[in-house]
Scaffold this motif. Structure first.
Motif, PDB file in Angstrom:
ATOM      1  N   VAL A 151      14.027 -24.522  -1.127  1.00  0.00           N
ATOM      2  CA  VAL A 151      12.698 -24.507  -0.508  1.00  0.00           C
ATOM      3  C   VAL A 151      12.823 -24.535   1.008  1.00  0.00           C
ATOM      4  O   VAL A 151      12.109 -23.824   1.724  1.00  0.00           O
ATOM      5  CB  VAL A 151      11.852 -25.705  -0.999  1.00  0.00           C
ATOM      6  CG1 VAL A 151      10.532 -25.771  -0.238  1.00  0.00           C
ATOM      7  CG2 VAL A 151      11.586 -25.600  -2.494  1.00  0.00           C
ATOM      8  N   ALA A 152      13.755 -25.348   1.507  1.00  0.00           N
ATOM      9  CA  ALA A 152      13.969 -25.424   2.960  1.00  0.00           C
ATOM     10  C   ALA A 152      14.424 -24.081   3.526  1.00  0.00           C
ATOM     11  O   ALA A 152      13.982 -23.658   4.602  1.00  0.00           O
ATOM     12  CB  ALA A 152      15.008 -26.504   3.278  1.00  0.00           C
ATOM     13  N   ILE A 153      15.281 -23.381   2.771  1.00  0.00           N
ATOM     14  CA  ILE A 153      15.765 -22.076   3.229  1.00  0.00           C
ATOM     15  C   ILE A 153      14.642 -21.044   3.235  1.00  0.00           C
ATOM     16  O   ILE A 153      14.497 -20.278   4.200  1.00  0.00           O
ATOM     17  CB  ILE A 153      16.931 -21.601   2.332  1.00  0.00           C
ATOM     18  CG1 ILE A 153      18.186 -22.450   2.601  1.00  0.00           C
ATOM     19  CG2 ILE A 153      17.242 -20.125   2.575  1.00  0.00           C
ATOM     20  CD1 ILE A 153      19.321 -22.182   1.642  1.00  0.00           C
ATOM     21  N   LEU A 154      13.830 -21.009   2.175  1.00  0.00           N
ATOM     22  CA  LEU A 154      12.708 -20.066   2.127  1.00  0.00           C
ATOM     23  C   LEU A 154      11.708 -20.361   3.246  1.00  0.00           C
ATOM     24  O   LEU A 154      11.167 -19.442   3.872  1.00  0.00           O
ATOM     25  CB  LEU A 154      12.013 -20.142   0.770  1.00  0.00           C
ATOM     26  CG  LEU A 154      12.807 -19.620  -0.442  1.00  0.00           C
ATOM     27  CD1 LEU A 154      12.056 -19.909  -1.736  1.00  0.00           C
ATOM     28  CD2 LEU A 154      13.097 -18.136  -0.322  1.00  0.00           C
ATOM     29  N   THR A 155      11.467 -21.654   3.501  1.00  0.00           N
ATOM     30  CA  THR A 155      10.558 -22.045   4.581  1.00  0.00           C
ATOM     31  C   THR A 155      11.087 -21.580   5.932  1.00  0.00           C
ATOM     32  O   THR A 155      10.347 -21.017   6.748  1.00  0.00           O
ATOM     33  CB  THR A 155      10.390 -23.584   4.587  1.00  0.00           C
ATOM     34  OG1 THR A 155       9.853 -24.001   3.331  1.00  0.00           O
ATOM     35  CG2 THR A 155       9.452 -24.024   5.706  1.00  0.00           C
ATOM     36  N   TRP A 156      12.367 -21.798   6.150  1.00  0.00           N
ATOM     37  CA  TRP A 156      13.017 -21.375   7.403  1.00  0.00           C
ATOM     38  C   TRP A 156      12.942 -19.862   7.565  1.00  0.00           C
ATOM     39  O   TRP A 156      12.614 -19.353   8.636  1.00  0.00           O
ATOM     40  CB  TRP A 156      14.472 -21.849   7.392  1.00  0.00           C
ATOM     41  CG  TRP A 156      15.349 -21.205   8.414  1.00  0.00           C
ATOM     42  CD1 TRP A 156      15.371 -21.435   9.760  1.00  0.00           C
ATOM     43  CD2 TRP A 156      16.351 -20.199   8.165  1.00  0.00           C
ATOM     44  NE1 TRP A 156      16.317 -20.652  10.364  1.00  0.00           N
ATOM     45  CE2 TRP A 156      16.936 -19.881   9.413  1.00  0.00           C
ATOM     46  CE3 TRP A 156      16.819 -19.559   7.020  1.00  0.00           C
ATOM     47  CZ2 TRP A 156      17.960 -18.941   9.534  1.00  0.00           C
ATOM     48  CZ3 TRP A 156      17.833 -18.628   7.137  1.00  0.00           C
ATOM     49  CH2 TRP A 156      18.389 -18.328   8.377  1.00  0.00           C
ATOM     50  N   TRP A 157      13.209 -19.135   6.491  1.00  0.00           N
ATOM     51  CA  TRP A 157      13.190 -17.666   6.533  1.00  0.00           C
ATOM     52  C   TRP A 157      11.810 -17.151   6.925  1.00  0.00           C
ATOM     53  O   TRP A 157      11.683 -16.272   7.779  1.00  0.00           O
ATOM     54  CB  TRP A 157      13.615 -17.120   5.169  1.00  0.00           C
ATOM     55  CG  TRP A 157      13.520 -15.635   5.020  1.00  0.00           C
ATOM     56  CD1 TRP A 157      14.222 -14.687   5.705  1.00  0.00           C
ATOM     57  CD2 TRP A 157      12.666 -14.913   4.108  1.00  0.00           C
ATOM     58  NE1 TRP A 157      13.867 -13.432   5.276  1.00  0.00           N
ATOM     59  CE2 TRP A 157      12.927 -13.531   4.302  1.00  0.00           C
ATOM     60  CE3 TRP A 157      11.736 -15.300   3.148  1.00  0.00           C
ATOM     61  CZ2 TRP A 157      12.265 -12.556   3.568  1.00  0.00           C
ATOM     62  CZ3 TRP A 157      11.092 -14.324   2.417  1.00  0.00           C
ATOM     63  CH2 TRP A 157      11.350 -12.979   2.628  1.00  0.00           C
ATOM     64  N   ILE A 158      10.772 -17.698   6.304  1.00  0.00           N
ATOM     65  CA  ILE A 158       9.401 -17.254   6.627  1.00  0.00           C
ATOM     66  C   ILE A 158       9.053 -17.623   8.065  1.00  0.00           C
ATOM     67  O   ILE A 158       8.459 -16.818   8.801  1.00  0.00           O
ATOM     68  CB  ILE A 158       8.395 -17.855   5.639  1.00  0.00           C
ATOM     69  CG1 ILE A 158       8.631 -17.275   4.235  1.00  0.00           C
ATOM     70  CG2 ILE A 158       6.964 -17.574   6.085  1.00  0.00           C
ATOM     71  CD1 ILE A 158       7.788 -17.902   3.148  1.00  0.00           C
ATOM     72  N   ASN A 159       9.406 -18.821   8.484  1.00  0.00           N
ATOM     73  CA  ASN A 159       9.113 -19.238   9.865  1.00  0.00           C
ATOM     74  C   ASN A 159       9.835 -18.379  10.894  1.00  0.00           C
ATOM     75  O   ASN A 159       9.385 -18.253  12.041  1.00  0.00           O
ATOM     76  CB  ASN A 159       9.481 -20.707  10.066  1.00  0.00           C
ATOM     77  CG  ASN A 159       8.418 -21.651   9.527  1.00  0.00           C
ATOM     78  OD1 ASN A 159       7.237 -21.293   9.452  1.00  0.00           O
ATOM     79  ND2 ASN A 159       8.822 -22.850   9.136  1.00  0.00           N
ATOM     80  N   GLN A 160      10.947 -17.789  10.480  1.00  0.00           N
ATOM     81  CA  GLN A 160      11.688 -16.899  11.374  1.00  0.00           C
ATOM     82  C   GLN A 160      11.179 -15.461  11.310  1.00  0.00           C
ATOM     83  O   GLN A 160      11.792 -14.548  11.869  1.00  0.00           O
ATOM     84  CB  GLN A 160      13.182 -16.941  11.022  1.00  0.00           C
ATOM     85  CG  GLN A 160      13.863 -18.257  11.327  1.00  0.00           C
ATOM     86  CD  GLN A 160      13.885 -18.569  12.807  1.00  0.00           C
ATOM     87  OE1 GLN A 160      14.289 -17.741  13.624  1.00  0.00           O
ATOM     88  NE2 GLN A 160      13.444 -19.768  13.171  1.00  0.00           N
ATOM     89  N   GLY A 161      10.056 -15.264  10.632  1.00  0.00           N
ATOM     90  CA  GLY A 161       9.451 -13.938  10.568  1.00  0.00           C
ATOM     91  C   GLY A 161       9.718 -13.191   9.280  1.00  0.00           C
ATOM     92  O   GLY A 161       9.369 -12.020   9.158  1.00  0.00           O
ATOM     93  N   ALA A 162      10.375 -13.831   8.310  1.00  0.00           N
ATOM     94  CA  ALA A 162      10.713 -13.202   7.022  1.00  0.00           C
ATOM     95  C   ALA A 162      11.430 -11.869   7.205  1.00  0.00           C
ATOM     96  O   ALA A 162      11.020 -10.841   6.654  1.00  0.00           O
ATOM     97  CB  ALA A 162       9.455 -13.023   6.165  1.00  0.00           C
ATOM     98  N   PRO A 163      12.539 -11.850   7.970  1.00  0.00           N
ATOM     99  CA  PRO A 163      13.245 -10.582   8.188  1.00  0.00           C
ATOM    100  C   PRO A 163      14.066 -10.165   6.963  1.00  0.00           C
ATOM    101  O   PRO A 163      14.579 -11.016   6.235  1.00  0.00           O
ATOM    102  CB  PRO A 163      14.169 -10.922   9.361  1.00  0.00           C
ATOM    103  CG  PRO A 163      14.453 -12.383   9.199  1.00  0.00           C
ATOM    104  CD  PRO A 163      13.180 -12.986   8.660  1.00  0.00           C
TER     105      PRO A 163
END
Length: 507
Positions: free
Chosen positions: A268-280
């Motif tokens: 969940v933390a990784i998915l959250t980080w990915w989206i916050n980084q713009g979901a590249p």
């Protein structure tokens, strides 16, 4: 995620409708049993092996017809919740109705009260029974297709039957390439996609797309579900993809649903980080900002010596066990370990330190763990997370005198098992996420002089236990996972959004 159902609009069926609809899988087995029994008894009668009264058969068909009718009603109520392939649903519905109709006809013919009123009706009995069995078989097949995907019955058909039946070759299971250098890892391809593939794609794929959502490729992820996009690039706290993961497990909208393998806090933390980084979908880890809260989760994915240090995190202190001269591992023993499904990899060229990982061996167990001490000098990193091991395996792990890093997350190890680890001289890292370890187990680890990092997400460890450990080891980094405050913020934002948007009401 699996069976992702987003917050429903006011036009959605009421909770009462869905409540009774969810009893369809329970009730539908009753007519199946009755019809099978009727078929067996009738076959025995026709072959003169059984004698059974007409009234007994009428009773069986009566309850078969009643339960088939109730199953049809509950099935219709369940279908109102949506998320099913319309063509399959239509076929399943009419076949189910056919079963109910023909069982009523069979009951009418066998009934002494009604059957004798029309003597010619006896001619319809055997055809009605045969059609009931056929319709029941087809209804069951299409019902399974609705639930498990259109190819669930033939997915594992072996050769040569596959070719004879004209079934396309079986798709190869996805094999994910180990991450040896985290900074150079492709964020979507090597990190995000494996999470979705193992937790979500089972119900969101080309053959089965619950809520019209597919999560098997970037284009479909960007498209979202029938209710719109599932993420807002740069804003994880506004993304439904994250919100449904943080709902209580008992909530109907929680994903993956109860009973399915859940996402870990790290995922969940990784998915959250990915989206916050713009979901590249086309960037490497080094291209993004790696925040402190996601570093442990990312570091846990790595294989090899270069993967443990993230750009901008500072160099990790060198451990003497990584540079000491060790004898070469026995090739036969390495092969034995690999046959259990374990990955056995050297940490660096021209060195004999090994990493042993069960990332592809989730059924690894205590009996197989007896092989580990055969490489007691060479095993330096051991990853047994999410396997079937118990405290018995830690007796074997205690013999790995050069062990530096140990993963035990989501296993059945307890405080009692940790007693075996207290004399490992080089152990610096241990992951106990999702275990039953408590403060008592933490005290058993206080004697590890070189302990630097310990992960305790979703354990029974208290703040007092952490404080005691830090008192014994002032420099140890204790990570308790995704903070409750962070989850509360997600829930707060979701509640405020729902309050400000009348269309997002839940019946």
């Amino acid at each position: 995620m699996n069976n992702l159902i987003l917050l429903q609009a006011p036009s959605s069926p009421s909770d009462w409708v869905l409540f009774f609809g969810h009893f369809h899988p329970v009730v539908v087995h009753l007519p199946i049993g009755f019809v099978i029994v009727a078929g067996i008894l009738e076959l025995g009668r026709l072959t003169n092996q059984l004698q059974i009264s007409r009234q007994a058969m009428a009773t069986i068909f009566f309850w078969s017809a009643i339960s088939a009718t109730v199953a049809c009603v509950f099935g219709y109520l369940l279908s109102l919740g949506g998320g099913y392939d319309e063509e399959l649903l239509d076929q399943h519905m009419w076949q189910g109705i056919g079963v109910a109709v023909f069982t009523w006809l069979a009951w009418f013919v066998k009934s002494e009260r009604w059957g004798d009123m029309l003597p010619i009706s006896q001619l319809f009995y055997l055809p009605a029974l045969a059609l009931t069995v056929i319709m029941l078989t087809l209804a069951g097949h299409y019902g399974g297709s609705l639930t498990h995907g259109s190819d669930y019955l033939t997915a594992y058909t072996p050769e040569p039957f596959r070719s004879i039946a004209g079934i396309p070759p079986r798709e190869q299971e996805v094999a994910f390439k180990p991450i040896t250098d985290l900074n150079q890892a492709q964020v979507y391809e090597q990190i995000i996609h494996p999470i979705l593939q193992t937790r979500c794609v089972q119900c969101h794929n080309p053959k089965k797309s619950k809520a019209d959502l597919r999560l098997d490729n970037p284009e479909m992820i960007k498209k979202g579900s029938e209710d719109g996009p599932i993420f807002v690039a740069g804003k994880a706290d506004e993304s439904k993809m994250i919100k449904v993961c943080l709902l209580p497990l008992e909530d109907d909208h929680h994903m993956p649903p109860k009973g399915k393998t859940q996402l870990t806090d790290g995922q969940v933390a990784i998915l959250t980080w990915w989206i916050n980084q713009g979901a590249p979908f086309d960037k490497k880890v080094a291209d993004l900002t790696v925040t402190d809260d996601v570093k442990p989760a990312l570091a846990a994915l790595t294989t090899g010596t270069s993967g443990g240090t993230l750009a901008g995190s500072g160099p990790a202190p060198a451990s003497p066990v990584l540079t000491m001269k060790l004898p070469a591992p026995d090739a036969k023993t390495v092969d034995e370990l690999r046959k259990t499904g374990l990955l056995v990899l050297p940490l660096a060229k021209e060195q004999n330190q090994l990493e042993v990982s069960a990332v592809n061996a989730r059924t690894f167990n205590d009996a197989q763990a007896a092989l580990l001490p055969k490489l007691e000098q060479q095993i330096v990193w051991l990853k047994l997370g999410d396997t079937d091991i118990t405290d018995a395996t830690l007796v074997q792990v205690a013999k790995l005198k050069n062990l530096q890093k140990l993963h035990l997350e989501q296993t059945k190890v307890t405080d009692a098992g940790l007693k075996n680890l207290k004399d490992l001289p080089h152990l610096e890292y241990i992951n106990l996420y999702g275990t039953q370890v408590s403060d008592a187990g933490l005290r058993e680890l206080s004697g590890l002089k070189n302990l630097r990092t310990i992960y305790l997400w979703q354990t029974k460890v208290t703040d007092a236990g952490v404080a005691a450990l830090k008192k014994a080891h002032p420099g140890v980094d204790v990570n308790m996972g995704l903070a409750e405050k962070t989850i509360a913020e997600f829930m707060k934002v979701d509640s405020l959004s729902a309050a400000n948007d009348p269309s997002r009401t839940k019946n």
